[in-house]
Design a protein around this motif. Structure first.
Motif, PDB file in Angstrom:
ATOM      1  N   LEU A 110       0.825  -1.218   0.000  1.00 11.32           N
ATOM      2  CA  LEU A 110       0.000   0.000   0.000  1.00 11.32           C
ATOM      3  C   LEU A 110       0.856   1.263   0.000  1.00 11.32           C
ATOM      4  CD1 LEU A 110      -3.092  -0.500   2.336  1.00 11.32           C
ATOM      5  CD2 LEU A 110      -3.073   0.006  -0.091  1.00 11.32           C
ATOM      6  N   ALA A 111       2.089   1.157   0.490  1.00 12.19           N
ATOM      7  CA  ALA A 111       2.994   2.318   0.468  1.00 12.19           C
ATOM      8  C   ALA A 111       3.573   2.526  -0.930  1.00 12.19           C
ATOM      9  CB  ALA A 111       4.114   2.128   1.478  1.00 12.19           C
ATOM     10  N   LEU A 112       3.915   1.414  -1.607  1.00 12.70           N
ATOM     11  CA  LEU A 112       4.545   1.518  -2.939  1.00 12.70           C
ATOM     12  C   LEU A 112       3.516   1.756  -4.047  1.00 12.70           C
ATOM     13  CD1 LEU A 112       7.161   1.269  -4.653  1.00 12.70           C
ATOM     14  CD2 LEU A 112       6.707  -1.174  -4.826  1.00 12.70           C
ATOM     15  N   GLY A 113       2.335   1.123  -3.916  1.00 15.06           N
ATOM     16  CA  GLY A 113       1.314   1.203  -4.977  1.00 15.06           C
ATOM     17  C   GLY A 113       0.988   2.619  -5.437  1.00 15.06           C
ATOM     18  N   PRO A 114       0.592   3.521  -4.508  1.00 12.72           N
ATOM     19  CA  PRO A 114       0.269   4.897  -4.925  1.00 12.72           C
ATOM     20  C   PRO A 114       1.460   5.643  -5.527  1.00 12.72           C
ATOM     21  CG  PRO A 114      -0.543   4.462  -2.714  1.00 12.72           C
ATOM     22  CD  PRO A 114       0.315   3.303  -3.081  1.00 12.72           C
ATOM     23  N   ALA A 115       2.681   5.365  -5.001  1.00 11.73           N
ATOM     24  CA  ALA A 115       3.885   6.040  -5.528  1.00 11.73           C
ATOM     25  C   ALA A 115       4.125   5.676  -6.987  1.00 11.73           C
ATOM     26  CB  ALA A 115       5.105   5.667  -4.689  1.00 11.73           C
ATOM     27  N   LEU A 116       3.674   4.475  -7.403  1.00 10.32           N
ATOM     28  CA  LEU A 116       3.822   4.053  -8.810  1.00 10.32           C
ATOM     29  C   LEU A 116       2.596   4.446  -9.640  1.00 10.32           C
ATOM     30  CD1 LEU A 116       5.354   0.467  -8.371  1.00 10.32           C
ATOM     31  CD2 LEU A 116       6.552   2.635  -8.677  1.00 10.32           C
ATOM     32  N   ALA A 117       1.388   4.306  -9.041  1.00  6.85           N
ATOM     33  CA  ALA A 117       0.148   4.602  -9.780  1.00  6.85           C
ATOM     34  C   ALA A 117       0.078   6.067 -10.210  1.00  6.85           C
ATOM     35  CB  ALA A 117      -1.058   4.247  -8.914  1.00  6.85           C
ATOM     36  N   ALA A 118       0.671   6.958  -9.416  1.00  3.44           N
ATOM     37  CA  ALA A 118       0.628   8.397  -9.725  1.00  3.44           C
ATOM     38  C   ALA A 118       1.288   8.720 -11.061  1.00  3.44           C
ATOM     39  CB  ALA A 118       1.305   9.186  -8.606  1.00  3.44           C
ATOM     40  N   TRP A 119       2.244   7.873 -11.512  1.00  6.13           N
ATOM     41  CA  TRP A 119       2.954   8.143 -12.772  1.00  6.13           C
ATOM     42  C   TRP A 119       2.069   7.980 -14.005  1.00  6.13           C
ATOM     43  CZ3 TRP A 119       7.963   9.966 -13.118  1.00  6.13           C
ATOM     44  CH2 TRP A 119       8.659  10.034 -11.899  1.00  6.13           C
ATOM     45  N   ALA A 120       0.845   7.431 -13.812  1.00  7.35           N
ATOM     46  CA  ALA A 120      -0.070   7.214 -14.946  1.00  7.35           C
ATOM     47  C   ALA A 120      -0.437   8.520 -15.648  1.00  7.35           C
ATOM     48  CB  ALA A 120      -1.336   6.508 -14.469  1.00  7.35           C
ATOM     49  N   VAL A 121      -0.472   9.635 -14.901  1.00  3.71           N
ATOM     50  CA  VAL A 121      -0.914  10.901 -15.507  1.00  3.71           C
ATOM     51  C   VAL A 121       0.247  11.872 -15.736  1.00  3.71           C
ATOM     52  CG1 VAL A 121      -3.261  10.761 -14.603  1.00  3.71           C
ATOM     53  CG2 VAL A 121      -1.493  11.875 -13.240  1.00  3.71           C
ATOM     54  N   VAL A 122       1.490  11.400 -15.499  1.00  8.40           N
ATOM     55  CA  VAL A 122       2.652  12.293 -15.651  1.00  8.40           C
ATOM     56  C   VAL A 122       3.121  12.276 -17.109  1.00  8.40           C
ATOM     57  CG1 VAL A 122       5.067  12.658 -14.997  1.00  8.40           C
ATOM     58  CG2 VAL A 122       3.395  12.006 -13.259  1.00  8.40           C
ATOM     59  N   PRO A 123       3.073  13.431 -17.812  1.00  7.48           N
ATOM     60  CA  PRO A 123       3.543  13.459 -19.208  1.00  7.48           C
ATOM     61  C   PRO A 123       5.060  13.664 -19.278  1.00  7.48           C
ATOM     62  CG  PRO A 123       2.547  15.567 -18.621  1.00  7.48           C
ATOM     63  CD  PRO A 123       2.525  14.719 -17.382  1.00  7.48           C
ATOM     64  N   PHE A 124       5.718  12.965 -20.213  1.00  8.36           N
ATOM     65  CA  PHE A 124       7.172  13.090 -20.373  1.00  8.36           C
ATOM     66  C   PHE A 124       7.533  13.983 -21.557  1.00  8.36           C
ATOM     67  CE2 PHE A 124       6.297   9.208 -18.107  1.00  8.36           C
ATOM     68  CZ  PHE A 124       7.172   9.317 -17.038  1.00  8.36           C
ATOM     69  N   SER A 125       6.565  14.244 -22.399  1.00  2.31           N
ATOM     70  CA  SER A 125       6.665  15.205 -23.490  1.00  2.31           C
ATOM     71  C   SER A 125       5.236  15.341 -24.021  1.00  2.31           C
ATOM     72  CB  SER A 125       7.618  14.694 -24.580  1.00  2.31           C
ATOM     73  OG  SER A 125       7.869  15.741 -25.514  1.00  2.31           O
ATOM     74  N   GLU A 126       5.017  16.191 -24.977  1.00  7.47           N
ATOM     75  CA  GLU A 126       3.649  16.373 -25.474  1.00  7.47           C
ATOM     76  C   GLU A 126       3.150  15.076 -26.114  1.00  7.47           C
ATOM     77  OE1 GLU A 126       1.011  19.806 -27.720  1.00  7.47           O
ATOM     78  OE2 GLU A 126       3.177  19.779 -27.977  1.00  7.47           O
ATOM     79  N   GLY A 127       2.086  14.495 -25.524  1.00  7.70           N
ATOM     80  CA  GLY A 127       1.543  13.232 -26.037  1.00  7.70           C
ATOM     81  C   GLY A 127       2.151  11.990 -25.415  1.00  7.70           C
ATOM     82  N   TRP A 128       3.254  12.131 -24.685  1.00  6.06           N
ATOM     83  CA  TRP A 128       3.922  10.977 -24.048  1.00  6.06           C
ATOM     84  C   TRP A 128       3.377  10.782 -22.634  1.00  6.06           C
ATOM     85  CZ3 TRP A 128       9.854  10.340 -25.106  1.00  6.06           C
ATOM     86  CH2 TRP A 128      10.084  10.417 -26.491  1.00  6.06           C
ATOM     87  N   VAL A 129       2.212  10.187 -22.514  1.00  8.53           N
ATOM     88  CA  VAL A 129       1.592   9.995 -21.196  1.00  8.53           C
ATOM     89  C   VAL A 129       0.696   8.759 -21.255  1.00  8.53           C
ATOM     90  CG1 VAL A 129      -0.270  11.630 -21.784  1.00  8.53           C
ATOM     91  CG2 VAL A 129       0.214  11.129 -19.391  1.00  8.53           C
ATOM     92  N   VAL A 130       0.643   7.991 -20.176  1.00 13.36           N
ATOM     93  CA  VAL A 130      -0.175   6.768 -20.157  1.00 13.36           C
ATOM     94  C   VAL A 130      -1.654   7.133 -20.187  1.00 13.36           C
ATOM     95  CG1 VAL A 130      -0.831   4.723 -18.804  1.00 13.36           C
ATOM     96  CG2 VAL A 130       1.558   5.393 -18.961  1.00 13.36           C
ATOM     97  N   GLY A 131      -2.083   8.030 -19.280  1.00 13.02           N
ATOM     98  CA  GLY A 131      -3.491   8.447 -19.246  1.00 13.02           C
ATOM     99  C   GLY A 131      -3.588   9.963 -19.268  1.00 13.02           C
ATOM    100  N   ASN A 132      -3.918  10.517 -20.424  1.00 15.49           N
ATOM    101  CA  ASN A 132      -3.976  11.980 -20.574  1.00 15.49           C
ATOM    102  C   ASN A 132      -5.335  12.490 -20.079  1.00 15.49           C
ATOM    103  OD1 ASN A 132      -3.147  14.540 -21.261  1.00 15.49           O
ATOM    104  ND2 ASN A 132      -3.717  14.343 -23.405  1.00 15.49           N
ATOM    105  N   VAL A 133      -5.551  12.418 -18.762  1.00 18.91           N
ATOM    106  CA  VAL A 133      -6.854  12.772 -18.189  1.00 18.91           C
ATOM    107  C   VAL A 133      -6.904  14.260 -17.853  1.00 18.91           C
ATOM    108  CG1 VAL A 133      -7.347  10.473 -17.280  1.00 18.91           C
ATOM    109  CG2 VAL A 133      -6.093  12.077 -15.871  1.00 18.91           C
ATOM    110  N   ASP A 134      -8.107  14.817 -17.915  1.00 18.01           N
ATOM    111  CA  ASP A 134      -8.269  16.253 -17.654  1.00 18.01           C
ATOM    112  C   ASP A 134      -8.159  16.585 -16.170  1.00 18.01           C
ATOM    113  OD1 ASP A 134      -8.499  16.953 -20.285  1.00 18.01           O
ATOM    114  OD2 ASP A 134     -10.675  16.723 -20.332  1.00 18.01           O
ATOM    115  N   ALA A 135      -8.391  15.580 -15.309  1.00 20.00           N
ATOM    116  CA  ALA A 135      -8.313  15.822 -13.861  1.00 20.00           C
ATOM    117  C   ALA A 135      -7.001  15.279 -13.298  1.00 20.00           C
ATOM    118  CB  ALA A 135      -9.503  15.185 -13.169  1.00 20.00           C
ATOM    119  N   GLY A 136      -5.898  15.475 -14.030  1.00 22.17           N
ATOM    120  CA  GLY A 136      -4.594  14.932 -13.636  1.00 22.17           C
ATOM    121  C   GLY A 136      -4.147  15.376 -12.252  1.00 22.17           C
ATOM    122  N   LEU A 137      -4.276  16.680 -11.965  1.00 23.33           N
ATOM    123  CA  LEU A 137      -3.855  17.212 -10.657  1.00 23.33           C
ATOM    124  C   LEU A 137      -4.680  16.616  -9.522  1.00 23.33           C
ATOM    125  CD1 LEU A 137      -3.096  21.049 -10.889  1.00 23.33           C
ATOM    126  CD2 LEU A 137      -1.512  19.198 -10.427  1.00 23.33           C
TER     127      LEU A 137
END
Length: 353
Positions: A96-123
């Protein structure tokens, strides 16, 4: 690229979206684990040089294989469950400590279009998912059936909740000026402005108009990840290793991974929200030729290096000082600057139009 992907997509048929998402997740998690491993080495080396010693230099050339050796050692160690512990929760805590630390990367973009889930409520997703980490700490400590562990967890939960409020206000101010919770939109918004039009992109980034918020976010990030000088959770003099006191082997390694993955996450979010993400600092042919993900990596490395610098420089705070800083300094500063930014946006001198 699409010409290569098309035959593979046809082969998998309806399962392709799931397979493609899994491949993207592996493409983020594998380099992240490598970054986490070598951040531990970088930390030990930098602190070594700051204390006029060499640091790890035995395993592999210049000590470069030290993180691999540490990982293998922890992997092969026996996981000892204390006799009075709740076994199910004891094992669930680190996950439970590691899971959220990894799941948060789903909405982190690495360049324009380079993101797993480009959701509007990312923050909003980031704020919600990172709040769950504290449950892993509390469950692990309670399941350990140890007074030291439970005291450490009480400190950790109070500290994380306190600084989450300040970080939430930082997110809110960034949302106000960007007009979007999508992280890609937040970065692209920093590429527009008077200074950016003249080629000085770094003066258009959010760090300048939101400087107090940027400073609050950075220090709150250090406190949120329970790093020195806010690491009273693991106050060796009073409560040994805090919530991790009964953990050995892979359980301990997972807590360690979660801490360093959170450091990378806090750093990359600081870069995306305040330091222009993947945008080059100056609009010139030389800087524009460097790919955006390299700029993002360099900026993130600079921010994460500040964690190490802070650790090597400052003594540990007392617990009451930490709580006073969060409640009596950071939250009022955030509220005042939110009011200032609100008035600024309503005035004729609005720079975020």
């Amino acid at each position: 690229m699409e010409s290569y992907i098309e035959p593979v997509a046809q082969f998998f048929g309806p399962a392709w979206p799931l397979v493609w998402s899994l491949l993207k997740i592996i493409g983020i998690i594998a380099p992240l684990f490598l970054c986490v491993a070598y951040l531990t080495l970088a930390e030990r080396k930098v602190i070594g040089y700051m204390q006029v010693r060499i640091g790890p230099n035995r395993v592999g050339p210049y000590g470069l294989l030290q993180p691999i050796a540490d990982g293998v050692k922890l992997l092969l160690k026996e996981i000892i469950v204390p006799s009075g512990a709740n076994k199910g929760l004891f094992i669930l805590g680190p996950v439970l400590a590691l899971g959220p630390a990894l799941a948060a990367w789903a909405v982190v973009p690495f360049s324009e279009g380079w993101v797993v889930g480009n959701v509007d409520a990312g923050l909003l997703f980031l704020l919600a998912i990172t709040s769950v980490e504290v449950y892993g700490v509390i469950i692990a400590a309670w399941a350990s059936n140890s007074k030291y562990a439970f005291l450490g967890a009480l400190r950790a939960s109070a500290q994380m909740v306190s600084y989450e409020i300040a970080m939430g206000f930082c997110f809110l101010v960034v949302l106000m000026v960007a007009g979007s919770m999508n992280l890609t939109d937040i970065v692209m918004g920093q590429g527009r402005g008077m200074a950016a039009d003249k080629g000085f992109g770094f003066l258009s980034w959010n760090w300048l108009p939101l400087l107090p918020i940027f400073v609050v976010y950075l220090i709150s990030g250090v406190a949120e990840t329970n790093r020195h000088p806010f690491d009273v959770v693991e106050g060796e003099a009073e409560i040994v290793a805090g919530h991790m006191v009964e953990y050995s082997g892979m359980g301990f390694a997972i807590f360690f991974l979660a801490e360093y993955a959170s450091m990378w996450l806090v750093s990359i979010l600081a870069v995306l929200m305040f330091l222009g993400g993947w945008l080059p600092p100056i609009d010139s042919a030389l800087f524009n030729a460097i790919p955006g993900w390299i700029w993002l990596g360099l900026k993130t490395f600079v921010v994460v290096s500040m964690f190490i610098w802070i650790r090597a420089t400052f003594p540990r705070f007392r617990y009451d000082q930490i709580m006073r800083l969060g409640w009596k300094v950071f939250i009022p500063v955030c509220l005042v600057w939110m009011l200032v930014v609100g008035c600024w946006m309503m005035s004729p001198w609005n720079i975020w139009k």
